[in-house]
Design a protein around this motif. Structure first.
Motif, short mmCIF file in Angstrom:
data_model
loop_
_atom_site.label_atom_id
_atom_site.label_comp_id
_atom_site.label_asym_id
_atom_site.label_seq_id
_atom_site.Cartn_x
_atom_site.Cartn_y
_atom_site.Cartn_z
N ASP A 146 0.75 4.30 6.97
CA ASP A 146 0.76 4.99 8.26
C ASP A 146 -0.59 4.86 8.97
N PHE A 147 -1.66 4.94 8.20
CA PHE A 147 -3.00 4.85 8.79
C PHE A 147 -3.27 3.45 9.35
N ILE A 148 -2.90 2.41 8.59
CA ILE A 148 -3.16 1.03 8.99
C ILE A 148 -2.11 0.52 9.98
N GLY A 149 -0.87 0.94 9.77
CA GLY A 149 0.22 0.46 10.60
C GLY A 149 0.92 -0.75 10.03
N SER A 150 0.77 -0.98 8.73
CA SER A 150 1.37 -2.13 8.08
C SER A 150 1.69 -1.76 6.63
N PRO A 151 2.83 -2.26 6.10
CA PRO A 151 3.17 -1.93 4.71
C PRO A 151 2.34 -2.69 3.68
N GLU A 181 -8.69 14.88 9.97
CA GLU A 181 -7.42 15.11 9.26
C GLU A 181 -6.84 13.82 8.68
N LYS A 182 -6.94 12.71 9.42
CA LYS A 182 -6.40 11.44 8.92
C LYS A 182 -7.15 10.98 7.67
N LEU A 183 -8.48 11.08 7.71
CA LEU A 183 -9.27 10.65 6.55
C LEU A 183 -9.12 11.60 5.38
N LYS A 184 -8.93 12.90 5.65
CA LYS A 184 -8.70 13.84 4.56
C LYS A 184 -7.44 13.48 3.79
N ALA A 185 -6.42 13.02 4.51
CA ALA A 185 -5.17 12.61 3.85
C ALA A 185 -5.42 11.39 2.96
N LEU A 186 -6.26 10.48 3.41
CA LEU A 186 -6.58 9.28 2.62
C LEU A 186 -7.49 9.58 1.44
N PHE A 187 -8.45 10.48 1.65
CA PHE A 187 -9.49 10.70 0.65
C PHE A 187 -9.27 11.98 -0.16
N SER A 188 -8.05 12.29 -0.50
CA SER A 188 -7.69 13.39 -1.40
C SER A 188 -8.21 14.75 -0.91
N VAL A 203 0.84 -1.20 0.00
CA VAL A 203 0.00 0.00 0.00
C VAL A 203 0.88 1.25 0.00
N SER A 204 0.26 2.39 -0.27
CA SER A 204 0.97 3.66 -0.30
C SER A 204 1.44 4.03 1.11
N PRO A 205 2.41 4.93 1.21
CA PRO A 205 2.89 5.34 2.54
C PRO A 205 1.79 5.97 3.42
N ILE A 206 0.87 6.69 2.82
CA ILE A 206 -0.21 7.32 3.59
C ILE A 206 -1.11 6.25 4.21
N LEU A 207 -1.52 5.29 3.42
CA LEU A 207 -2.37 4.21 3.94
C LEU A 207 -1.58 3.32 4.89
N LYS A 216 -10.43 -1.21 8.67
CA LYS A 216 -9.69 -0.27 9.51
C LYS A 216 -10.27 1.14 9.40
N VAL A 217 -10.64 1.55 8.20
CA VAL A 217 -11.24 2.87 8.02
C VAL A 217 -12.56 2.95 8.78
N TRP A 218 -13.38 1.90 8.68
CA TRP A 218 -14.66 1.91 9.40
C TRP A 218 -14.45 1.87 10.91
#
Length: 131
Positions: free
Chosen positions: A64-69, A102-109, A58-62, A79-81
Motif C-alpha cells: 500500500d505504501f509503495i503502490g506495487s505488490p 502515521e504511514k511510517l508508524k505502520a511500516l516501522f512497527s 512485499v507485505s500488504p502494508i508495504l 520510496k521511504v526516503w
C-alpha cells in the motif's frame, strides 16, 4: 668523446629498428583479433536482476505504501526516503533521526522515531521470504 658518439649512434639505430618492429608486431596482433559483437546490438540481452535489486513480493502494508505488490529492497528504501523528504520528517536538530508519521508508524512497527540506519532493517520484515 669519439667512442661515446660511435656507441650513441649505434644505440639509436638499434632502438629505431626495435621500435619499428614492435609497431608492426602490434599492428599484426590487432588485425588478428576477432571483433566481438557490441552490447548495444541486442537490447533484450540484459542480465537478470539479482540480490537487492531483484523485485520480490512485499507485505500488504508495504504494498500500500509503495503502490506495487513487488519491489526491490533498494526501491523500497528510496520510496521511504522520498516520503521522508517530501513530508519533512527528519529531526532538524539530529538529521540522523526520522520522526514517523502515521504511514511510517505502520511500516516501522509503531515506533515514533527511527534512526536512518534502522530503516532497511525495519523494512526487511515486509519482504516475503521465498525459497
Amino acid at each position: 668523446m669519439a667512442t661515446f658518439r660511435a656507441i650513441g649512434g649505434k644505440c639509436r639505430a638499434l632502438m629505431a629498428a626495435a621500435s619499428s618492429s614492435a609497431t608492426t608486431a602490434a599492428k599484426s596482433a590487432t588485425a588478428k583479433k576477432p571483433k566481438r559483437p557490441s552490447s548495444s546490438s541486442s537490447p533484450s540481452a540484459t542480465p537478470p536482476l539479482k540480490g537487492f535489486s531483484k523485485p520480490i513480493p512485499v507485505s500488504p502494508i508495504l504494498s500500500d505504501f509503495i503502490g506495487s505488490p513487488e519491489a526491490s529492497r533498494t526501491a523500497a528504501v528510496k520510496k521511504v526516503w522520498e516520503h521522508i523528504k517530501l513530508n519533512n520528517l527528519q529531526n532538524p536538530a539530529n538529521k540522523r533521526e526520522i520522526i514517523c508519521d502515521e504511514k511510517l508508524k505502520a511500516l516501522f512497527s509503531g515506533k515514533d522515531r527511527v534512526g536512518f540506519l534502522e530503516i532497511a532493517k525495519l523494512l526487511s520484515q515486509h519482504f516475503v521470504k521465498t525459497g
